[in-house]
Write a protein that holds these residues in place. Structure first.
Motif, PDB file in Angstrom:
ATOM      1  N   ASN A   1       0.880  -1.159   0.000  1.00  9.78           N
ATOM      2  CA  ASN A   1       0.000   0.000   0.000  1.00  9.78           C
ATOM      3  C   ASN A   1       0.919   1.211   0.000  1.00  9.78           C
ATOM      4  N   GLN A   2       0.750   2.076  -0.988  1.00 16.98           N
ATOM      5  CA  GLN A   2       1.741   3.123  -1.190  1.00 16.98           C
ATOM      6  C   GLN A   2       1.550   4.352  -0.307  1.00 16.98           C
ATOM      7  N   ASP A   3       0.557   4.327   0.557  1.00 16.28           N
ATOM      8  CA  ASP A   3       0.379   5.478   1.444  1.00 16.28           C
ATOM      9  C   ASP A   3      -0.133   5.019   2.811  1.00 16.28           C
ATOM     10  N   GLU A   4       0.496   3.954   3.341  1.00 16.95           N
ATOM     11  CA  GLU A   4       0.012   3.408   4.603  1.00 16.95           C
ATOM     12  C   GLU A   4       1.144   2.763   5.388  1.00 16.95           C
ATOM     13  N   VAL A   5       1.093   2.977   6.697  1.00 17.16           N
ATOM     14  CA  VAL A   5       1.901   2.215   7.640  1.00 17.16           C
ATOM     15  C   VAL A   5       0.941   1.689   8.705  1.00 17.16           C
ATOM     16  N   GLN A   6       0.991   0.393   8.969  1.00 20.12           N
ATOM     17  CA  GLN A   6       0.231  -0.191  10.063  1.00 20.12           C
ATOM     18  C   GLN A   6       1.190  -0.586  11.177  1.00 20.12           C
ATOM     19  N   PHE A   7       0.718  -0.543  12.410  1.00 18.09           N
ATOM     20  CA  PHE A   7       1.609  -0.887  13.524  1.00 18.09           C
ATOM     21  C   PHE A   7       0.825  -1.473  14.681  1.00 18.09           C
ATOM     22  N   ILE A   8       1.539  -2.211  15.503  1.00 19.58           N
ATOM     23  CA  ILE A   8       1.048  -2.700  16.795  1.00 19.58           C
ATOM     24  C   ILE A   8       2.188  -2.593  17.791  1.00 19.58           C
ATOM     25  N   GLY A   9       1.885  -2.084  18.972  1.00 23.34           N
ATOM     26  CA  GLY A   9       2.827  -2.111  20.083  1.00 23.34           C
ATOM     27  C   GLY A   9       2.196  -2.908  21.211  1.00 23.34           C
ATOM     28  N   HIS A  10       2.809  -4.008  21.619  1.00 25.20           N
ATOM     29  CA  HIS A  10       2.198  -4.854  22.646  1.00 25.20           C
ATOM     30  C   HIS A  10       3.203  -5.166  23.750  1.00 25.20           C
ATOM     31  N   GLN A  11       2.656  -5.412  24.918  1.00 28.02           N
ATOM     32  CA  GLN A  11       3.461  -5.726  26.092  1.00 28.02           C
ATOM     33  C   GLN A  11       2.728  -6.768  26.916  1.00 28.02           C
ATOM     34  N   ALA A  12       3.436  -7.760  27.415  1.00 29.96           N
ATOM     35  CA  ALA A  12       2.809  -8.826  28.197  1.00 29.96           C
ATOM     36  C   ALA A  12       2.224  -8.276  29.495  1.00 29.96           C
ATOM     37  N   GLY A  13       1.163  -8.875  29.915  1.00 27.41           N
ATOM     38  CA  GLY A  13       0.498  -8.477  31.157  1.00 27.41           C
ATOM     39  C   GLY A  13      -1.002  -8.587  30.981  1.00 27.41           C
ATOM     40  N   GLY A  14      -1.585  -7.541  30.390  1.00 23.13           N
ATOM     41  CA  GLY A  14      -3.008  -7.543  30.115  1.00 23.13           C
ATOM     42  C   GLY A  14      -3.855  -7.701  31.357  1.00 23.13           C
ATOM     43  N   PHE A  15      -5.084  -8.142  31.145  1.00 28.15           N
ATOM     44  CA  PHE A  15      -6.025  -8.279  32.252  1.00 28.15           C
ATOM     45  C   PHE A  15      -5.605  -9.365  33.237  1.00 28.15           C
TER      46      PHE A  15
END
Length: 946
Positions: A553-567
């Motif tokens: 996709n020539q005009d897109e960046v997707q990202f995820i930032g995750h860290q262990a723990g959660g609920f």
């Protein structure tokens, strides 16, 4: 793909949009008439033509995805073409096209396509509307012979359906089951009643595409064959070819398969259905206690019939429609950003009346109201209408709307060479059936830059006032509030209100997202995986950043930032008090800025970012345009470190949420899901339902939820960000060090998740739920439990789901006629503990549920006893291989796969070896896995009428 200017909806979520030029708002000389009358040019890449017999065609070579052609057969015949004794036969004919043709006897068509990797239902499909029937056929072209076979299928659908008496008789029950699944619910009942008012004195209300059951059951086969002969004619057809095809190749195939057919000699009269204007307002109230929500629909019909958009002047008018819709939606969203919102949600768009009447457009205002909130919701709509009529909009509102429009168009223009073939095919269907204009994105981008400056505030104000008049007004209220619903008299009194209201007050616009830049960290380690083209940095605060540059996709960046723990890190008591509140935290805004202030500040950006959390992880995720990367990084930093604490914003969210979940209590499908999940989790003190009750909301502690999220985010050590898309590594490095390397952390403490030990109970039993009076049942058969994670077994369970879906479709739908749709699926997952799941789901006639359950289990037992055939395995492998190869050119696929390997602690090389493992799967693996997991009885849940 162009934006749909006739239905421009602005989400109430934190979606932030952007522009690529500033608009000069000073008065300009009028555009010359010659410019206004110039025709909208057709996209030069599109080849559009017509055969001598009148069949139209659209051919577009396109490389996204590779090795695939999207074929469409459009027959401009729908339910409006039916005679009184044919109601439902347009849709019936659509079904029969899949039940045998001259070159593909019954079932052979689906069999041939499954061998190509095309799945019935998921890929191969069709639909019937009021005005047309459209057949959808995606063809993988890794085998060059497939395209010719696909064109033969289109030809056979158009002219060579066999329509054998026995096949027609067998299909009747399948269509009746589709009627049952699609009409036996309160929403469908209200839709039919609403249509009778919206399209009063027209054929629309008498020609619902699903038809009449007595005709479906008893229409003679000769009547269906006569309908096919009369309406399936070349001059009412179009063929669309988009994808891995040359223009010369496409023309030759269309000529070969369609030019030889002549139009029937029988004279036909095409229906011309128009709506009358109504000099006085039309008002109606529909009551149904089983409705899941209270809805107010306010339409303002245009006085003139809709004309096709053909000239520059027409296009400028479309831009005005879009701007007005955006500005109305922005006003509604601001009303939601308050401690006491007057409705659960509200939206506006301009388009065909009810989305179906193509000869007449209307401005649609829609609001969902909480129980006993209908009066305040309609009053709020009326007040905003009066505010606009009396005072108009502000220049700042218009400037933001223009900026958003230009930004979205630029985003699409930048990605013009990566548009999915299926999206272009859908556009050409609209062009053929609705007369939608089909210019290039380059023309749209340049036209918007040229013509938006000529649209002034007075133009939008005048357009709004032209709509908001008593004539051609229709107000419909759909209610489950019983005697507390709005009455006709109540509605008339509210609409008659004409008191003065204050002008819209523009909120002070902040000048920056961050007042001070954080102190940057630094990269202390770098690794690179050449096979994946994946770079990973470790920052000085323990945060990791991985990035994979792509051009998918020539005009897109997707990202995820995750860290262990959660609920999982919350105690049972804290979890009970907080888990429904986490989605509300971003409603407060960041850095002292409200959600509305943020949307105004960032109106010239394309950034969509939200907090995310589940049982095992928390973090942030979203997407952005490459030009807006610094704003995105600032938003990530702000959500993690600067989330506002605002009890008033939670009160506003709570008002809407309580209403929404109260509405769900009337939804029989939601009640079924909730009952089943409560039963499965009956030994889990952390499970409190599929959706919250009023008591749950009363027990929710916003302060505690806020503190829990802040505490989780206060230590970024171990957080892993992954970026996929159009990435400039140097820019990402600088901004990662500045905004991610500065996140607070404690290098002596690495967060982790824990397994709380609670497990769903899949022991054998039957769960029956009686809800509603509709003659429709839902069946859910489920197996599950703890296991040892094995990626080979995961693949085998996926294969079992695929093969069972094929077998169940053959047996329960084609042979027994007992269901319209049926789905089986299985999986093995690692988190929060290794477990497997498998399920079979289908809707059916209540009195047939037990027989069909036994049939489904018998089909499963046959698979366990004898295993799959080699051909079934081959079909599964082909389908998954085709999908996998397409997904390899998809940012979302890479992001989700990389995140999964990080969370599960496995090698990312697994992503590249999928097809190798797929091809290594054998029939014994599948049978052994079925024996291991599905030999014992599972849980059977059935939704029945009261």
């Amino acid at each position: 793909m162009r934006p749909n200017h006739f239905k421009y909806l602005i989400s109430a979520t934190l979606i932030l949009s952007a522009s690529f030029l500033s608009i000069n708002i000073h008065a300009r000389a009028p555009l010359p008439e010659s410019s206004l009358l110039s025709p909208i040019p057709v996209d030069e890449r599109l080849t559009k033509g017509q055969l001598a017999n009148g069949l139209n065609y659209y051919i577009l070579p396109n490389s996204t995805p590779e090795k695939k052609v999207e074929l469409r057969l459009i027959v401009k015949t729908g339910s409006l073409n039916e005679r009184d004794d044919e109601q439902g036969l347009a849709h019936f004919m659509e079904h029969m096209a899949f039940n045998g043709t001259t070159n593909f006897p019954k079932h052979e068509l689906v069999n041939q396509l499954e061998k190509m990797g095309v799945q019935f239902g998921a890929d191969l499909n069709a639909y019937t509307g009021f005005n047309e029937t459209v057949y959808i056929l995606p063809i993988p072209t890794a085998d060059p012979n497939n395209l010719a076979k696909g064109m033969q299928i289109l030809e056979d659908w158009a002219f060579n359906a066999t329509l054998a008496d026995s096949d027609i008789e067998q299909e009747r029950n399948v269509i009746l089951e589709e009627w049952r699944a699609s009409t036996q619910n309160p929403q469908a009942r209200i839709q039919e009643q609403s249509l009778a008012v919206l399209t009063k004195d027209s054929l629309y209300a008498k020609r619902l595409p699903i038809g009449k059951t007595d005709i479906i059951e008893h229409a003679p086969p000769s009547t269906l064959r006569a309908f096919y002969k009369r309406w399936y004619r070349p001059n009412l057809m179009a063929v669309v070819m988009v994808g891995d095809v040359t223009v010369a190749q496409g023309k030759a195939l269309i000529q070969q398969h369609f030019a030889k057919y002549n139009n029937p000699t029988e004279a036909i009269t095409l229906p011309e259905v128009k709506l009358h204007n109504n000099p006085k307002p039309m008002i109606a109230v529909f009551e149904d206690k089983d409705l899941p929500s209270n809805t107010i629909s306010w339409l303002q019909k245009e006085r003139q019939d809709k004309m096709l958009t053909q000239t520059t002047a027409d296009y400028i008018q479309v831009l005005k429609y879009t701007l007005l819709s955006q500005m109305l939606n922005s006003r509604f969203n601001e009303l939601l950003d308050s401690a006491q919102p007057p409705f659960v949600s509200a939206s506006a768009y301009i388009g065909s009346v009810a989305g179906i009447v193509r000869s007449k457009s209307a401005l649609h205002l829609t609001a969902d109201a909480a129980p006993e909130q209908q009066k305040s919701a309609l009053t709020a709509l009326q007040r905003e209408v009066q505010r606009i009529v009396q005072h108009g909009f502000t220049q700042a509102e218009l400037s933001r709307a223009k900026a958003q429009m230009l930004s979205l168009t630029l985003n699409q223009f930048n990605n013009r060479n990566k548009i999915e073939s299926a999206d272009k095919a859908a556009e050409y269907i609209r062009g053929e059936t609705e007369g939608e204009y089909l210019p290039s994105l380059a023309w749209e981008a340049s036209s918007q830059r040229a013509y938006l400056p000529y649209i002034e505030l007075k133009d939008i104000d005048a357009l709004a006032r032209s709509y908001f008049t008593p004539d051609n007004r229709i107000v419909l209220v759909s209610s489950h509030d019983g005697d507390k619903a709005l009455s006709l008299n109540d509605i008339e009194q509210i609409l008659a209100q004409n008191s003065k209201v204050e002008a819209y007050a523009e909120k002070t616009k902040p000048t920056s997202l961050l007042n001070n830049l954080p102190k940057a960290g630094q990269i202390i380690a770098t690794s690179y995986d050449k096979s994946l083209n994946l770079t990973t940095w470790t920052l000085s605060n323990g945060v990791k950043v991985s990035f994979k540059p792509t051009d998918f996709n020539q005009d897109e960046v997707q990202f995820i930032g995750h860290q262990a723990g959660g609920f999982s890190q919350l105690s049972d008591e804290v979890w009970r008090k907080t888990h429904w509140a986490f989605d509300a935290l971003t409603e407060a805004g960041v850095n002292g800025l409200s959600k509305t202030q943020l949307s105004h500040l960032l109106a010239d950006k394309i950034v969509k970012i939200t907090l995310s959390s589940d049982e095992t992880h928390q973090g942030v995720s979203g997407s952005f345009a490459p030009k807006d990367i610094e704003t995105a990084m600032q938003m990530i930093y702000s959500l993690i470190t600067g989330l506002n604490h605002n009890p008033d914003s939670f009160k506003g969210y709570l008002e809407r949420a309580v209403a929404a979940t109260a509405n769900l209590s009337n939804d029989r499908m939601a009640a079924f899901q909730d009952t089943v999940e409560r039963n499965l989790n009956r030994h889990n003190p952390r499970f409190h339902g599929a959706y919250p009750s009023a008591t749950d909301w009363q027990a929710t502690d916003y302060d505690l939820a806020y503190q829990s999220m802040r505490q989780a985010m206060d230590n970024a050590n171990g957080m892993h960000f992954t970026f996929v898309g159009q990435i400039n590594p140097k820019t990402l490095q600088r901004l990662s060090e500045l905004y991610l390397g500065s996140l607070p952390s404690n290098l002596d403490a690495t967060p982790s998740f824990k397994d709380n030990g609670y497990r769903p109970d899949f022991s054998k039993r039957t769960i029956e739920v009686a809800k509603g009076k509709e003659p429709l049942s839902l069946v859910h058969i489920a197996w599950g439990g703890e296991t040892t994670y094995d990626r080979s077994e995961r693949l085998a369970l996926d294969a079992i789901g695929h093969i069972m879906t094929m077998r169940l479709t053959d047996q329960l739908r084609e042979e027994q006629g007992g269901v319209y749709s049926i789905q089986a699926q299985g999986d093995v997952d690692r988190l929060p503990y290794a477990h497997f799941s498998f399920s079979i789901d289908f809707p059916c006639k209540p009195e047939n549920s037990e027989t069909l359950i036994q049939s489904a289990l018998s089909v499963l037992q046959q698979l366990i006893d004898k295993g799959p055939t080699a051909q079934e395995l081959e079909k599964f492998q082909k389908a998954r291989a085709v999908g996998y190869r397409e997904q390899l050119k998809n940012n979302s696929f890479w992001l989700n796969q990389l995140q999964a390997t990080q969370k599960n602690g496995v090698s990312a090389q697994d992503i590249l070896t999928y097809e190798q493992r797929l091809n290594a799967l054998n029939v014994s693996d599948i049978q052994n896995t079925a024996r291991k997991y599905l030999s014992s009885d599972g849980v059977t849940a059935v939704l029945k009428p009261e």
